[in-house]
Design a protein around this motif. Structure first.
Motif, PDB file in Angstrom:
ATOM      1  N   UNK A  63      20.266   5.233  -8.670  1.00  0.00           N
ATOM      2  CA  UNK A  63      21.027   4.030  -8.743  1.00  0.00           C
ATOM      3  C   UNK A  63      22.301   5.438  -7.781  1.00  0.00           C
ATOM      4  N   UNK A  64      22.514   6.255  -7.746  1.00  0.00           N
ATOM      5  CA  UNK A  64      23.580   6.671  -7.999  1.00  0.00           C
ATOM      6  C   UNK A  64      23.727   7.302  -6.593  1.00  0.00           C
ATOM      7  N   UNK A  65      23.034   7.622  -5.822  1.00  0.00           N
ATOM      8  CA  UNK A  65      22.400   7.843  -4.337  1.00  0.00           C
ATOM      9  C   UNK A  65      22.333   6.387  -3.264  1.00  0.00           C
ATOM     10  N   UNK A  66      22.228   5.686  -4.085  1.00  0.00           N
ATOM     11  CA  UNK A  66      22.175   4.151  -3.505  1.00  0.00           C
ATOM     12  C   UNK A  66      24.132   3.590  -3.924  1.00  0.00           C
ATOM     13  N   UNK A  67      24.699   4.030  -4.560  1.00  0.00           N
ATOM     14  CA  UNK A  67      26.476   3.423  -4.466  1.00  0.00           C
ATOM     15  C   UNK A  67      27.469   4.329  -3.824  1.00  0.00           C
ATOM     16  N   UNK A  68      26.188   5.791  -3.840  1.00  0.00           N
ATOM     17  CA  UNK A  68      27.314   6.270  -2.760  1.00  0.00           C
ATOM     18  C   UNK A  68      26.913   6.021  -1.196  1.00  0.00           C
ATOM     19  N   UNK A  69      25.664   5.628  -1.248  1.00  0.00           N
ATOM     20  CA  UNK A  69      25.678   5.393   0.612  1.00  0.00           C
ATOM     21  C   UNK A  69      26.488   4.236   1.204  1.00  0.00           C
ATOM     22  N   UNK A  70      26.486   3.408   0.142  1.00  0.00           N
ATOM     23  CA  UNK A  70      26.931   1.944  -0.029  1.00  0.00           C
ATOM     24  C   UNK A  70      28.815   2.857   0.251  1.00  0.00           C
ATOM     25  N   UNK A  71      29.515   3.767  -0.289  1.00  0.00           N
ATOM     26  CA  UNK A  71      30.535   4.050  -0.373  1.00  0.00           C
ATOM     27  C   UNK A  71      31.513   3.355  -1.644  1.00  0.00           C
ATOM     28  N   UNK A  72      30.609   3.194  -2.838  1.00  0.00           N
ATOM     29  CA  UNK A  72      31.354   2.892  -3.555  1.00  0.00           C
ATOM     30  C   UNK A  72      31.991   3.705  -4.805  1.00  0.00           C
ATOM     31  N   UNK A  73      33.268   2.641  -4.969  1.00  0.00           N
ATOM     32  CA  UNK A  73      34.178   3.964  -6.128  1.00  0.00           C
ATOM     33  C   UNK A  73      33.186   4.268  -7.632  1.00  0.00           C
ATOM     34  N   UNK A  74      32.138   3.345  -8.195  1.00  0.00           N
ATOM     35  CA  UNK A  74      31.291   3.908  -9.457  1.00  0.00           C
ATOM     36  C   UNK A  74      30.107   3.567  -9.475  1.00  0.00           C
ATOM     37  N   UNK A  75      29.256   4.289  -9.873  1.00  0.00           N
ATOM     38  CA  UNK A  75      27.979   4.031  -9.700  1.00  0.00           C
ATOM     39  C   UNK A  75      27.557   2.603 -10.269  1.00  0.00           C
ATOM     40  N   UNK A  76      26.348   1.522  -9.339  1.00  0.00           N
ATOM     41  CA  UNK A  76      26.850   0.078  -9.418  1.00  0.00           C
ATOM     42  C   UNK A  76      25.741  -0.156 -11.037  1.00  0.00           C
ATOM     43  N   UNK A  77      26.482  -0.811 -11.585  1.00  0.00           N
ATOM     44  CA  UNK A  77      24.816  -1.306 -12.834  1.00  0.00           C
ATOM     45  C   UNK A  77      24.448  -0.029 -13.414  1.00  0.00           C
ATOM     46  N   UNK A  78      25.584   0.606 -13.735  1.00  0.00           N
ATOM     47  CA  UNK A  78      24.755   1.935 -14.213  1.00  0.00           C
ATOM     48  C   UNK A  78      23.761   1.539 -15.999  1.00  0.00           C
ATOM     49  N   UNK A  79      24.930   0.662 -16.812  1.00  0.00           N
ATOM     50  CA  UNK A  79      24.349   0.493 -17.958  1.00  0.00           C
ATOM     51  C   UNK A  79      22.157   0.416 -17.716  1.00  0.00           C
ATOM     52  N   UNK A  80      22.059  -0.422 -16.918  1.00  0.00           N
ATOM     53  CA  UNK A  80      20.556  -1.321 -16.379  1.00  0.00           C
ATOM     54  C   UNK A  80      19.806   0.399 -16.485  1.00  0.00           C
ATOM     55  N   UNK A  81      20.337   1.621 -16.137  1.00  0.00           N
ATOM     56  CA  UNK A  81      19.593   2.800 -16.995  1.00  0.00           C
ATOM     57  C   UNK A  81      18.476   3.353 -17.725  1.00  0.00           C
ATOM     58  N   UNK A  82      19.694   2.455 -18.851  1.00  0.00           N
ATOM     59  CA  UNK A  82      19.093   2.834 -20.291  1.00  0.00           C
ATOM     60  C   UNK A  82      17.247   2.365 -20.124  1.00  0.00           C
ATOM     61  N   UNK A  83      16.799   1.005 -19.778  1.00  0.00           N
ATOM     62  CA  UNK A  83      15.698   0.678 -19.416  1.00  0.00           C
ATOM     63  C   UNK A  83      14.612   1.295 -18.754  1.00  0.00           C
TER      64      UNK A  83
END
Length: 226
Positions: free
Chosen positions: A203-223
């Protein structure tokens, strides 16, 4: 042939008055740009399907936006969990009691092909475990996936707390997903994930590639935590 009366005359080989030539050139340039535009192609493809579906369902509005959505599946665990969730839809809805009887699913196609020692040509194949010169496909054994879906389906069908058999639990160990998490995901995938699906690093890599300021939907990682 669609288009304007001017382009229709041109296509039919009729004479075009000189004062219309500039307008005709503009139309031709526009049509050429559309022919190489995949977004325009998808719009033209979706519209008749949407109209047909809306008529069939006796409703109006946006077809794809209102009834379907796409999600980025970022790793092997996400792909397999989503596949299993979709393949078990008929069992979860209690309109089928086994995967092989789940009509219009990829698992049914895979089972029917497996009986002949084959894999469906229209589906991405299972290519076995990682190795050198690995062909394109899902990096698992087909038999492991079929047994995993069958085990999961039995638990969902019986609506009782159960456990994945030890013989097929190895695929979950490889994915680093606990049995409890797996059963929850395969029952509630659509409600648990509203955006890209995957582990925190993916998710971190995905967000960085899209130029996002924060990690998208990070809360879903708990699953994915075992």
């Amino acid at each position: 042939f669609g288009g304007t009366w001017l382009t229709q005359r041109f296509a039919n080989g009729e004479a075009i008055e000189p004062h219309f030539m500039e307008l005709l050139d503009e139309r031709i340039a526009e049509y050429r740009s559309r022919l190489i535009d995949i977004s325009w192609f998808m719009r033209a493809l979706n519209e008749p399907i949407a109209r047909w579906a809306n008529k069939e369902d006796n409703c109006t509005g946006h077809f794809w936006e209102g009834r379907f959505k796409s999600q980025a599946l970022l790793d092997e665990a996400a792909v397999l969990a989503c596949m299993t969730y979709v393949d078990l839809n008929p069992i979860r809805a209690k309109i089928a009691d086994t995967p092989e009887r789940s009509d219009f699913t990829s698992i049914q196609r895979r089972i029917n092909a497996a009986k002949q020692g084959k894999q469906p040509k229209e589906l991405l194949p299972f290519v076995g475990n990682e190795r050198s010169e690995l062909p394109k496909g899902l990096v698992f054994e087909l038999q492991d996936y079929l047994m995993l879906v069958d085990d999961t389906g039995r638990i969902l069908r019986d609506d009782k707390r159960g456990a994945i058999q030890e013989s097929t639990a190895k695929i979950l160990e490889r994915l680093n997903i606990s049995q409890e998490t797996w059963l929850k995901i395969t029952q509630e995938f659509m409600s648990m994930f509203k955006g890209p699906v995957g582990s925190l690093p993916e998710l971190t890599h995905y967000s960085e590639n899209l130029g996002m300021q924060r990690v998208a939907h990070a809360s879903s990682c708990q699953h994915w935590a075992s």
